[in-house]
Motif scaffolding. Structure first.
Motif, PDB file in Angstrom:
ATOM      1  N   GLU A 288     -16.592 -59.806  -3.060  1.00 37.04           N
ATOM      2  CA  GLU A 288     -16.610 -59.711  -1.596  1.00 37.04           C
ATOM      3  C   GLU A 288     -16.820 -61.084  -0.958  1.00 37.04           C
ATOM      4  O   GLU A 288     -16.177 -61.436   0.038  1.00 37.04           O
ATOM      5  CB  GLU A 288     -17.728 -58.748  -1.152  1.00 37.04           C
ATOM      6  N   ASN A 291     -13.575 -63.087  -1.123  1.00 33.69           N
ATOM      7  CA  ASN A 291     -12.618 -62.590  -0.134  1.00 33.69           C
ATOM      8  C   ASN A 291     -12.955 -63.094   1.263  1.00 33.69           C
ATOM      9  O   ASN A 291     -12.073 -63.459   2.047  1.00 33.69           O
ATOM     10  CB  ASN A 291     -12.578 -61.063  -0.150  1.00 33.69           C
ATOM     11  N   LYS A 294     -11.914 -66.673   1.599  1.00 38.63           N
ATOM     12  CA  LYS A 294     -10.470 -66.785   1.782  1.00 38.63           C
ATOM     13  C   LYS A 294     -10.066 -66.443   3.212  1.00 38.63           C
ATOM     14  O   LYS A 294      -9.177 -67.076   3.795  1.00 38.63           O
ATOM     15  CB  LYS A 294      -9.754 -65.850   0.812  1.00 38.63           C
ATOM     16  N   GLU A 295     -10.702 -65.428   3.802  1.00 36.62           N
ATOM     17  CA  GLU A 295     -10.404 -65.049   5.193  1.00 36.62           C
ATOM     18  C   GLU A 295     -10.816 -66.150   6.164  1.00 36.62           C
ATOM     19  O   GLU A 295     -10.119 -66.425   7.146  1.00 36.62           O
ATOM     20  CB  GLU A 295     -11.122 -63.746   5.544  1.00 36.62           C
TER      21      GLU A 295
END
Length: 404
Positions: A288, A291, A294-295
């Motif tokens: 998580e 991720n 990356k966002e």
């Protein structure tokens, strides 16, 4: 027949006067037919041809085989002959096609002055495609384009090393102008710029020499001497009994046997499940977090673009350096080194040409220019190798026996 050469009447016998007599006869003929040719003007000797037609046209060749008079009377025109069979009909057709093709090839269009042969004045380039224009102007069809792309282009293409005079990628001038700061009366900025260039060059040389000295330098305390070598060789030979016994005791003390694992220390199934659950939760949290990172990287596009630009600049600089390095082909084992420029300090500058002292060497400058343009290879002054042993002189016995 023999004759005496010391008599004047016999001198003519050994001299050939045929050329002289021919020349005199020719002059007499010219005098009889309107005067000497060498004394006449151009318009008296030459005539301008004003007839229409091409002067360079070759005379029409006569046919090799002449038709007989009987054939001319019977069949005045050979084209009127009709073939008797299909085979002869095809032969006549091929012959006619061949003759028409030869007639077309034989005709040469006279080009208009100041214009190209292939230019068509009635060509409309705006209402046609590029392929059609190329076919009409350059007379290129699909077969010619195919051969150029596959075979012909590689053969016609000019080699790259012929673009330059001496095969160097970037052309080097034969005589390069000196830096404006090397003038006898330069501006302050030009002189300082030249001084800065020479300062940077000298500092680079000093840095290279210092680096070599640091690499070669050794600590005198670390150098092995005869005494230190003897100590190393003598270690463990004398007074080693007590030390060995002490070492054996230490080894005995250091050896420990691990006790057997008790049943109470073993993990239960519940504990193992809990540890596995915790490990899975840590793995999920890690995924998580990756991720989310990356966002959030979407908002860092500006920084990424700036980093890409910096990398591209570095790549261009490396490419330029590589091109400069590969500019000169390797002609010998010695690398070409740019010579030092003639620089005068501010205290040595003189404002007039009378007080100027000559600097530099013209022959050395030309020699370096030839090396830079790859006309001759770079060389070094020959240094004879050092002798390992000195030369020993000895008198021969035969020489020693001679006494004066």
């Amino acid at each position: 027949k023999r004759w005496n050469k010391n008599k004047k009447k016999n001198w003519r016998n050994k001299i050939d006067l045929t050329d002289l007599e021919d020349n005199l006869d020719k002059q007499r003929l010219e005098l009889r037919t309107g005067g000497l040719v060498k004394d006449k003007l151009d318009h008296e000797l030459y005539v301008v041809e004003k007839k229409a037609g091409n002067v360079n046209e070759l005379p029409k060749q006569k046919p090799k085989y002449k038709r007989l008079r009987v054939d001319q009377i019977l069949v005045p025109n050979p084209k009127d002959i009709k073939p008797t069979s299909k085979r002869n009909c095809a032969k006549f057709k091929r012959r006619e096609a061949r003759q028409t093709l030869i007639a077309k090839l034989g005709k040469k269009k006279t080009p208009v002055r100041g214009r190209s042969k292939h230019v068509n004045l009635s060509l409309d380039i705006w209402n046609q495609e590029s392929k059609e224009i190329a076919e009409k102007v350059f007379r290129k069809n699909e077969i010619m384009r195919h051969t150029e792309g596959v075979v012909g282009k590689a053969q016609i293409q000019r080699p790259l090393h012929l673009d330059n005079k001496f095969g160097v990628k970037q052309a080097v001038k034969a005589v390069e102008p000196a830096h404006p700061g090397a003038s006898y009366n330069p501006t302050f900025e030009d002189h300082q710029d030249l001084m800065l260039q020479e300062h940077n060059r000298e500092s680079h040389k000093i840095a290279v020499n210092e680096k070599i000295e640091r690499a070669i330098a050794t600590n005198p305390l670390e150098i092995a001497t005869d005494e230190s070598q003897q100590k190393e060789w003598m270690e463990g030979l004398f007074d080693g009994g007590e030390e060995e016994s002490d070492l054996e005791e230490d080894d005995d003390e250091g050896i420990r046997v691990n006790p057997p694992v008790s049943t109470e220390d073993r993990k239960t199934r519940k504990v193992r499940k809990r540890e596995a659950r915790e490990k899975d939760e840590l793995k999920k949290k890690k995924i998580e977090w990756e991720n989310k990172l990356k966002e959030h990287e979407i908002f860092r596009t500006k920084t990424f673009l700036s980093e890409i630009k910096q990398k591209e600049k570095k790549m261009e600089l490396r490419k330029a350096k590589r091109q400069l390095r590969d500019r000169m082909p390797v002609l010998s084992a010695v690398k070409y080194v740019e010579p030092d420029q003639d620089v005068q300090l501010s205290s040595d500058m003189r404002g007039s040409l009378r007080q100027l002292k000559p600097e530099g060497n013209l022959i050395f400058d030309r020699y370096k220019s030839l090396q830079k343009r790859c006309i001759i290879e770079t060389r070094e002054k020959f240094k004879p190798p050092r002798r390992k042993y000195k030369i020993k002189f000895q008198e021969k016995r035969s020489f020693r026996e001679i006494e004066l």
